[in-house]
Scaffold this active site. Structure first.
Site, PDB file in Angstrom:
ATOM      1  N   HIS A   1      73.453  17.348 -55.726  1.00 16.78           N
ATOM      2  CA  HIS A   1      72.027  16.479 -56.248  1.00 16.78           C
ATOM      3  C   HIS A   1      71.589  15.990 -55.076  1.00 16.78           C
ATOM      4  O   HIS A   1      71.739  15.827 -53.974  1.00 16.78           O
ATOM      5  CB  HIS A   1      72.909  15.416 -57.155  1.00 16.78           C
ATOM      6  CG  HIS A   1      73.546  14.309 -56.313  1.00 16.78           C
ATOM      7  ND1 HIS A   1      73.072  13.184 -55.557  1.00 16.78           N
ATOM      8  CD2 HIS A   1      75.129  14.106 -55.806  1.00 16.78           C
ATOM      9  CE1 HIS A   1      73.979  12.544 -55.041  1.00 16.78           C
ATOM     10  NE2 HIS A   1      75.052  12.895 -54.948  1.00 16.78           N
TER      11      HIS A   1
ATOM     12  N   ASP B   1      68.956  13.850 -55.796  1.00 17.81           N
ATOM     13  CA  ASP B   1      68.703  12.083 -55.913  1.00 17.81           C
ATOM     14  C   ASP B   1      69.691  11.153 -54.971  1.00 17.81           C
ATOM     15  O   ASP B   1      70.439  11.829 -54.538  1.00 17.81           O
ATOM     16  CB  ASP B   1      68.716  11.863 -57.315  1.00 17.81           C
ATOM     17  CG  ASP B   1      70.008  11.960 -58.131  1.00 17.81           C
ATOM     18  OD1 ASP B   1      70.757  12.802 -57.718  1.00 17.81           O
ATOM     19  OD2 ASP B   1      70.625  10.798 -58.854  1.00 17.81           O
TER      20      ASP B   1
ATOM     21  N   ASP C   1      75.262  10.941 -48.865  1.00 16.34           N
ATOM     22  CA  ASP C   1      75.488  11.305 -50.290  1.00 16.34           C
ATOM     23  C   ASP C   1      74.115  11.427 -50.777  1.00 16.34           C
ATOM     24  O   ASP C   1      73.453  10.723 -51.247  1.00 16.34           O
ATOM     25  CB  ASP C   1      75.855   9.897 -51.065  1.00 16.34           C
ATOM     26  CG  ASP C   1      76.278  10.056 -52.433  1.00 16.34           C
ATOM     27  OD1 ASP C   1      76.279  11.238 -53.039  1.00 16.34           O
ATOM     28  OD2 ASP C   1      76.501   9.203 -53.095  1.00 16.34           O
TER      29      ASP C   1
ATOM     30  N   GLU D   1      72.475  12.633 -60.633  1.00 15.45           N
ATOM     31  CA  GLU D   1      73.659  12.496 -60.506  1.00 15.45           C
ATOM     32  C   GLU D   1      74.194  10.804 -60.434  1.00 15.45           C
ATOM     33  O   GLU D   1      75.059  10.425 -61.142  1.00 15.45           O
ATOM     34  CB  GLU D   1      74.247  13.180 -59.381  1.00 15.45           C
ATOM     35  CG  GLU D   1      75.977  13.322 -59.382  1.00 15.45           C
ATOM     36  CD  GLU D   1      76.751  12.199 -58.825  1.00 15.45           C
ATOM     37  OE1 GLU D   1      77.652  12.111 -59.325  1.00 15.45           O
ATOM     38  OE2 GLU D   1      76.165  11.298 -58.171  1.00 15.45           O
ATOM     39  N   GLU D   2      73.247  10.065 -59.799  1.00 14.63           N
ATOM     40  CA  GLU D   2      73.522   8.739 -59.675  1.00 14.63           C
ATOM     41  C   GLU D   2      73.051   7.753 -60.573  1.00 14.63           C
ATOM     42  O   GLU D   2      73.613   6.690 -60.535  1.00 14.63           O
ATOM     43  CB  GLU D   2      72.629   8.285 -58.181  1.00 14.63           C
ATOM     44  CG  GLU D   2      73.030   9.103 -56.901  1.00 14.63           C
ATOM     45  CD  GLU D   2      74.457   8.585 -56.428  1.00 14.63           C
ATOM     46  OE1 GLU D   2      75.264   8.073 -56.892  1.00 14.63           O
ATOM     47  OE2 GLU D   2      74.721   9.420 -55.111  1.00 14.63           O
TER      48      GLU D   2
ATOM     49  N   GLU E   1      80.047  16.786 -52.490  1.00 12.65           N
ATOM     50  CA  GLU E   1      79.913  15.188 -52.435  1.00 12.65           C
ATOM     51  C   GLU E   1      80.784  14.823 -51.153  1.00 12.65           C
ATOM     52  O   GLU E   1      81.756  15.595 -50.867  1.00 12.65           O
ATOM     53  CB  GLU E   1      80.671  14.744 -53.860  1.00 12.65           C
ATOM     54  CG  GLU E   1      79.678  14.935 -55.214  1.00 12.65           C
ATOM     55  CD  GLU E   1      78.848  13.735 -55.083  1.00 12.65           C
ATOM     56  OE1 GLU E   1      78.528  12.962 -54.260  1.00 12.65           O
ATOM     57  OE2 GLU E   1      77.947  14.071 -56.215  1.00 12.65           O
TER      58      GLU E   1
ATOM     59  N   HIS F   1      76.041   4.533 -50.595  1.00 14.82           N
ATOM     60  CA  HIS F   1      75.466   3.659 -51.412  1.00 14.82           C
ATOM     61  C   HIS F   1      75.240   2.451 -50.650  1.00 14.82           C
ATOM     62  O   HIS F   1      74.696   1.472 -51.044  1.00 14.82           O
ATOM     63  CB  HIS F   1      76.060   3.469 -52.621  1.00 14.82           C
ATOM     64  CG  HIS F   1      76.203   4.654 -53.471  1.00 14.82           C
ATOM     65  ND1 HIS F   1      76.549   4.419 -54.911  1.00 14.82           N
ATOM     66  CD2 HIS F   1      76.126   5.787 -53.284  1.00 14.82           C
ATOM     67  CE1 HIS F   1      76.674   5.564 -55.542  1.00 14.82           C
ATOM     68  NE2 HIS F   1      76.292   6.473 -54.608  1.00 14.82           N
TER      69      HIS F   1
HETATM   70 ZN   LIG Z   1      76.726  11.796 -54.692  1.00 13.60          ZN
END
Ligand SMILES: [Zn+2]
Length: 379
Positions: free
Chosen positions: A69, A71, A102, A136-137, A165, A351
């Site tokens: 992803h 995003d 990520d 995805e997030e 990932e 994150h």
């Molecule tokens: Zn991810």
């Protein structure tokens, strides 16, 4: 290892795109342009405000698909970042930036691995697909899930799926994932009759009934797990009851619980076991379920072994194959592909404020990916 490398340059460019979910930046276009120089053709499939890109090289089998992803999660409080989250910054051996781990780092490693594979004059005896979603997030409704639901891919199209990932724990390749547990959440309300604590015969205390229900819910044996999954676990996350005063028996109690489950059981069986326990108490109740993911598991060893050997050659590590962690888009890919492995950077900072990767890790992961390409496509 030299800092002046291709993965680093590429990641520096990718991090500049402010691609908070759903990614509306030009990040995917940048990736598509890079891949087109390597002979890939890209199509975009858009659902709602979510852009999904599929870049393809070749048409023969075997087909290796890389899933990821573009995003990223929002940076949060900017004043807490050491540097601008959208300018990849080197600091004491680390590279700091939103999405570095990520998972723009993983994407940059895979793109560079392909370029170096081709630059070295090695063939691709088969085909490669790179599927990147912009969602995805977030809700993850219009991303990979939708591509699979809309039958953009069919079973048999894709032989091996590499989810980029951040699967690694402390060192690159120490952990790969060959599956994930399923997840169901239940919201339960037990109804009694509100009344005065001095007149319990005129009320029905749902907290008292709940204590019996709880102890029996905790005794349920859903399964014993298997080689790859721990036993299914039931966890209560919230309980709320009471009016706030001391002399009132409340009329209801609310509970929330989550079940992380293995492939030895299923959502239907779990719900049945739980409602059986509640029904035995003859209490009025409402229950709602949220099923956020089926479990999946790759038991076939071929691609798993390709990944393990590729890691061993670069890092000398003996990889742990695990199904721990949260859900990922692998759960959707599992509907069309039998061999799915998640292998990427470390997940230590994902994150978080000041998300980062070790500079050296990029080179290591890129070399592992290169090994995978050589092993899958050597004729
Ligand atoms: Zn991810």
């Amino acid at each position: 290892m030299s800092l002046n490398n291709a993965v680093l340059d590429l990641l520096t460019d990718l991090v500049k795109f402010e691609s908070v979910t759903p990614d509306k930046s030009e990040c995917q276009k940048y990736i598509a342009d890079y891949l087109s120089n390597l002979g890939f053709k890209t199509e975009y499939i858009r659902y709602g405000d979510v852009s999904n890109m599929i870049s393809t090289f070749g048409a023969e089998g075997p087909c290796l698909v890389f899933v990821g992803h573009t995003d990223v999660v929002p940076p949060g409080d900017l004043s807490q970042w050491k540097y601008n989250p959208y300018r990849l910054t080197q600091h004491e051996g680390m590279l700091i930036g939103r999405g570095a781990a990520d998972m723009k780092g993983g994407i940059a490693c895979f793109m560079t691995a392909i370029k170096e594979h081709c630059d070295a004059g090695k063939d691709i005896n088969g085909s490669i697909k790179i599927i990147l979603t912009a969602d995805e997030e977030g809700d993850a409704i219009n991303g990979i899930r939708k591509l699979i639901d809309e039958k953009v891919f069919n079973k048999g199209d894709l032989d091996y799926c590499l989810v980029g990932e951040p699967s690694s724990s402390d060192e690159i390749g120490d952990v790969i994932r060959n599956g994930r547990r399923g997840s169901i959440t239940g919201h339960l309300t037990l109804h009694g009759i509100q009344g005065h604590v001095a007149y319990p015969e005129k009320a029905e205390n749902p907290i008292h009934t709940c204590s019996n229900i709880l102890s029996n819910l905790l005794k349920i044996k859903f399964d014993s797990g298997n080689e790859f999954f721990p036993p299914t676990s039931f966890q209560i996350s919230n309980i709320n009851a009471g009016t706030g005063v001391d002399n009132v028996i409340p009329g209801k109690i609310d509970l929330a619980f989550n079940i992380r489950y293995s492939t030895e059981t299923n959502a239907h069986e779990i719900k049945q076991k739980i409602t059986d326990v509640i029904d035995k108490n003859g209490i009025k109740y409402d229950i709602t379920w949220k099923h956020s993911g089926e479990p999946f598991l790759t038991t076939e060893r071929k691609f798993m072994n390709v990944c393990k050997e590729s890691i061993k050659e670069v890092t000398e590590l003996d990889t742990v194959v695990s199904t721990n962690g949260g859900t990922s888009d692998g759960r959707f890919m599992a509907k069309v592909c039998d061999q799915i492995i998640e292998l990427g950077l470390t997940n230590r900072s994902i994150h978080k404020i000041n998300e980062s990767v070790r500079e050296d890790d990029l080179e290591v992961l890129k070399n592992i990916y290169k090994n995978i390409l050589s092993k899958v496509f050597s004729s």
